[in-house]
Design a protein around this motif. Structure first.
Motif, PDB file in Angstrom:
ATOM      1  N   PRO A  81       0.782  -1.384   0.346  1.00 41.80           N
ATOM      2  CA  PRO A  81       0.038   0.045  -0.030  1.00 41.80           C
ATOM      3  C   PRO A  81       0.954   1.211  -0.020  1.00 41.80           C
ATOM      4  N   ARG A  82       1.570   1.806   0.803  1.00 38.21           N
ATOM      5  CA  ARG A  82       2.923   2.382   0.330  1.00 38.21           C
ATOM      6  C   ARG A  82       3.455   2.623  -0.538  1.00 38.21           C
ATOM      7  N   VAL A  83       3.649   1.594  -1.437  1.00 41.62           N
ATOM      8  CA  VAL A  83       3.951   1.865  -3.021  1.00 41.62           C
ATOM      9  C   VAL A  83       2.841   2.626  -4.012  1.00 41.62           C
ATOM     10  N   ARG A  84       1.457   2.305  -3.343  1.00 37.60           N
ATOM     11  CA  ARG A  84       0.498   3.044  -3.963  1.00 37.60           C
ATOM     12  C   ARG A  84       0.472   4.021  -3.995  1.00 37.60           C
ATOM     13  N   GLU A  85       0.944   5.034  -2.702  1.00 37.40           N
ATOM     14  CA  GLU A  85       0.343   6.366  -1.466  1.00 37.40           C
ATOM     15  C   GLU A  85       1.605   6.747  -2.780  1.00 37.40           C
ATOM     16  N   ARG A  86       3.065   6.560  -2.873  1.00 37.54           N
ATOM     17  CA  ARG A  86       3.967   6.926  -3.175  1.00 37.54           C
ATOM     18  C   ARG A  86       4.267   6.986  -4.728  1.00 37.54           C
ATOM     19  N   LYS A  87       3.430   6.636  -5.524  1.00 39.29           N
ATOM     20  CA  LYS A  87       3.488   6.177  -6.979  1.00 39.29           C
ATOM     21  C   LYS A  87       3.979   7.666  -7.805  1.00 39.29           C
ATOM     22  N   ALA A  88       3.740   8.236  -7.073  1.00 38.32           N
ATOM     23  CA  ALA A  88       3.427   9.654  -8.108  1.00 38.32           C
ATOM     24  C   ALA A  88       5.139  10.604  -7.850  1.00 38.32           C
ATOM     25  N   GLN A  89       5.282  10.112  -6.467  1.00 36.49           N
ATOM     26  CA  GLN A  89       7.016  10.634  -6.501  1.00 36.49           C
ATOM     27  C   GLN A  89       8.213  10.430  -6.422  1.00 36.49           C
ATOM     28  N   PHE A  90       9.734  10.637  -6.553  1.00 38.71           N
ATOM     29  CA  PHE A  90      10.769  10.461  -7.295  1.00 38.71           C
ATOM     30  C   PHE A  90      11.344   9.333  -6.207  1.00 38.71           C
ATOM     31  N   ALA A  91      11.930   8.345  -7.129  1.00 39.53           N
ATOM     32  CA  ALA A  91      12.481   7.855  -6.459  1.00 39.53           C
ATOM     33  C   ALA A  91      12.998   7.378  -5.311  1.00 39.53           C
ATOM     34  N   GLY A  92      13.659   8.736  -5.715  1.00 38.38           N
ATOM     35  CA  GLY A  92      15.254   9.434  -4.292  1.00 38.38           C
ATOM     36  C   GLY A  92      14.172   9.914  -3.487  1.00 38.38           C
ATOM     37  N   THR A  93      13.014  10.287  -3.606  1.00 36.28           N
ATOM     38  CA  THR A  93      12.962  10.948  -2.581  1.00 36.28           C
ATOM     39  C   THR A  93      11.743   9.806  -1.413  1.00 36.28           C
ATOM     40  N   LEU A  94      12.226   8.480  -1.890  1.00 35.72           N
ATOM     41  CA  LEU A  94      11.429   7.972  -0.555  1.00 35.72           C
ATOM     42  C   LEU A  94      12.136   7.669   0.569  1.00 35.72           C
ATOM     43  N   SER A  95      11.916   6.642   1.911  1.00 39.44           N
ATOM     44  CA  SER A  95      12.657   6.700   3.067  1.00 39.44           C
ATOM     45  C   SER A  95      13.210   5.134   1.667  1.00 39.44           C
ATOM     46  N   GLY A  96      14.263   4.291   2.899  1.00 39.81           N
ATOM     47  CA  GLY A  96      15.155   3.075   3.132  1.00 39.81           C
ATOM     48  C   GLY A  96      13.889   2.107   2.693  1.00 39.81           C
ATOM     49  N   GLY A  97      12.953   1.925   3.255  1.00 41.52           N
ATOM     50  CA  GLY A  97      12.433   1.037   3.782  1.00 41.52           C
ATOM     51  C   GLY A  97      11.107   0.644   2.191  1.00 41.52           C
ATOM     52  N   GLU A  98      10.765   2.060   1.684  1.00 46.42           N
ATOM     53  CA  GLU A  98       9.446   2.187   0.711  1.00 46.42           C
ATOM     54  C   GLU A  98      10.711   2.016  -0.467  1.00 46.42           C
ATOM     55  N   GLN A  99      11.695   2.602  -0.102  1.00 43.92           N
ATOM     56  CA  GLN A  99      12.613   1.954  -1.633  1.00 43.92           C
ATOM     57  C   GLN A  99      12.942   0.075  -1.968  1.00 43.92           C
ATOM     58  N   GLN A 100      13.106  -0.627  -1.045  1.00 45.67           N
ATOM     59  CA  GLN A 100      13.081  -1.731  -0.632  1.00 45.67           C
ATOM     60  C   GLN A 100      11.815  -2.200  -1.038  1.00 45.67           C
ATOM     61  N   MET A 101      10.915  -1.387  -1.036  1.00 41.74           N
ATOM     62  CA  MET A 101       9.201  -2.137  -1.422  1.00 41.74           C
ATOM     63  C   MET A 101       9.156  -2.103  -3.042  1.00 41.74           C
ATOM     64  N   VAL A 102       9.756  -0.750  -3.074  1.00 43.29           N
ATOM     65  CA  VAL A 102       9.423  -0.432  -4.849  1.00 43.29           C
ATOM     66  C   VAL A 102      10.998  -1.678  -5.590  1.00 43.29           C
ATOM     67  N   ALA A 103      11.803  -1.672  -4.981  1.00 43.68           N
ATOM     68  CA  ALA A 103      12.832  -2.528  -5.318  1.00 43.68           C
ATOM     69  C   ALA A 103      12.179  -3.756  -5.853  1.00 43.68           C
ATOM     70  N   ILE A 104      11.572  -4.256  -4.911  1.00 44.19           N
ATOM     71  CA  ILE A 104      10.767  -5.969  -4.790  1.00 44.19           C
ATOM     72  C   ILE A 104       9.671  -5.815  -5.772  1.00 44.19           C
ATOM     73  N   ALA A 105       8.378  -4.294  -5.943  1.00 49.45           N
ATOM     74  CA  ALA A 105       7.620  -4.417  -6.659  1.00 49.45           C
ATOM     75  C   ALA A 105       8.222  -4.569  -8.371  1.00 49.45           C
ATOM     76  N   ARG A 106       9.256  -3.493  -8.310  1.00 53.55           N
ATOM     77  CA  ARG A 106       9.728  -3.855  -9.413  1.00 53.55           C
ATOM     78  C   ARG A 106      10.284  -4.856 -10.328  1.00 53.55           C
ATOM     79  N   ALA A 107      10.653  -5.700  -9.255  1.00 49.74           N
ATOM     80  CA  ALA A 107      10.536  -6.889  -9.477  1.00 49.74           C
ATOM     81  C   ALA A 107       9.766  -8.332  -9.918  1.00 49.74           C
ATOM     82  N   LEU A 108       9.061  -7.928  -9.672  1.00 52.86           N
ATOM     83  CA  LEU A 108       7.355  -8.560  -9.827  1.00 52.86           C
ATOM     84  C   LEU A 108       6.779  -8.263 -10.934  1.00 52.86           C
TER      85      LEU A 108
END
Length: 236
Positions: A124-151
């Motif tokens: 859900p955090r990735v959904r909330e942040r989908k319009a943000q630049f990846a570099g502005t995310l916290s480390g945990g949010e970036q990890q979620m995005v990295a996993i989501a990108r792989a999926l």
């Protein structure tokens, strides 16, 4: 039935050998943990499986196909996808753009909408942040995005390299709840973790890597109870 079979794998960097005769079998639909100290060769093993570094000897069969020498992008298209240590996101891309990059192959593009809905539901955090630049995310949010990108690449085998490194415990718990959900949906997962207790808690089977070879392997629950593992890796 094994989705991945590695036999006698040797690999390293130039004249520096790292892996010395690795045998690894990962059943379809399972979570397998790979644990070991820094420098044991865990990331090198993932890189060899992913085709990022060449194998010097041995065989790697994924879904019955020999993938030794196959270009990394073809390995990804075949459904074997790695989430690298350090996440490796492009900071000036939005989260949504990052996710769409993960579905660049023709087969993944056909499933883009379905996979996008899946990852946004999973995180859900990735959904909330989908319009943000990846570099502005916290480390945990970036990890979620990295996993989501792989999926988004529609993997059948997902390799997770040091997923919990540097993250707050509450974020790690959230990520590994998602890992359990993915496994329950039939995804096969190989988890490389320095957090031994966490790795063995989530896994069905485990391997202990020491100085380029497997010192132990077995059911994750058995390894967690083994006095040698408890003393060397759990501090007990």
């Amino acid at each position: 039935m094994a989705l991945l079979d590695v036999v006698g794998l040797c690999a390293g960097y130039g004249d520096v050998p790292v892996l010395r005769g690795i045998d690894l079998s990962i059943p379809a639909g399972s979570i397998t943990a790979l644990i070991g100290a820094n420098g044991a060769g865990k990331t090198t093993l993932l890189r060899a499986i992913s085709g990022i570094i060449p194998a010097e000897a041995g065989t790697i069969h994924y879904d019955g196909q020999d993938i030794i020498g196959m270009p990394p992008q073809d390995i990804v298209r075949a459904g074997l996808v790695q989430v690298p240590e350090g996440r490796r996101l492009f900071p000036d891309m939005t989260v949504l753009e990052t996710l769409l990059v993960g579905s660049s192959s023709p087969a993944a593009r056909r499933k883009r909408d379905v996979n996008l809905a899946l990852v946004l539901d999973l995180f859900p955090r990735v959904r909330e942040r989908k319009a943000q630049f990846a570099g502005t995310l916290s480390g945990g949010e970036q990890q979620m995005v990295a996993i989501a990108r792989a999926l988004m690449a529609s993997p059948r085998l997902l390799l997770l390299d040091e997923t919990s490194l540097g993250l707050a415990p509450i974020v790690v718990d959230e990520i590994f709840v998602a890992v359990h959900r993915l496994a329950a949906q039939g995804l096969t997962i190989l988890v490389v973790e320095q957090n031994t207790a966490l790795a063995l808690e989530v896994a069905d089977h485990g391997y202990v890597l020491e100085q380029g070879h497997f010192a132990m392997q077995g059911a994750a629950s058995s390894l967690a109870a083994d006095p040698r593992v408890r003393q060397a890796y759990l501090g007990i």
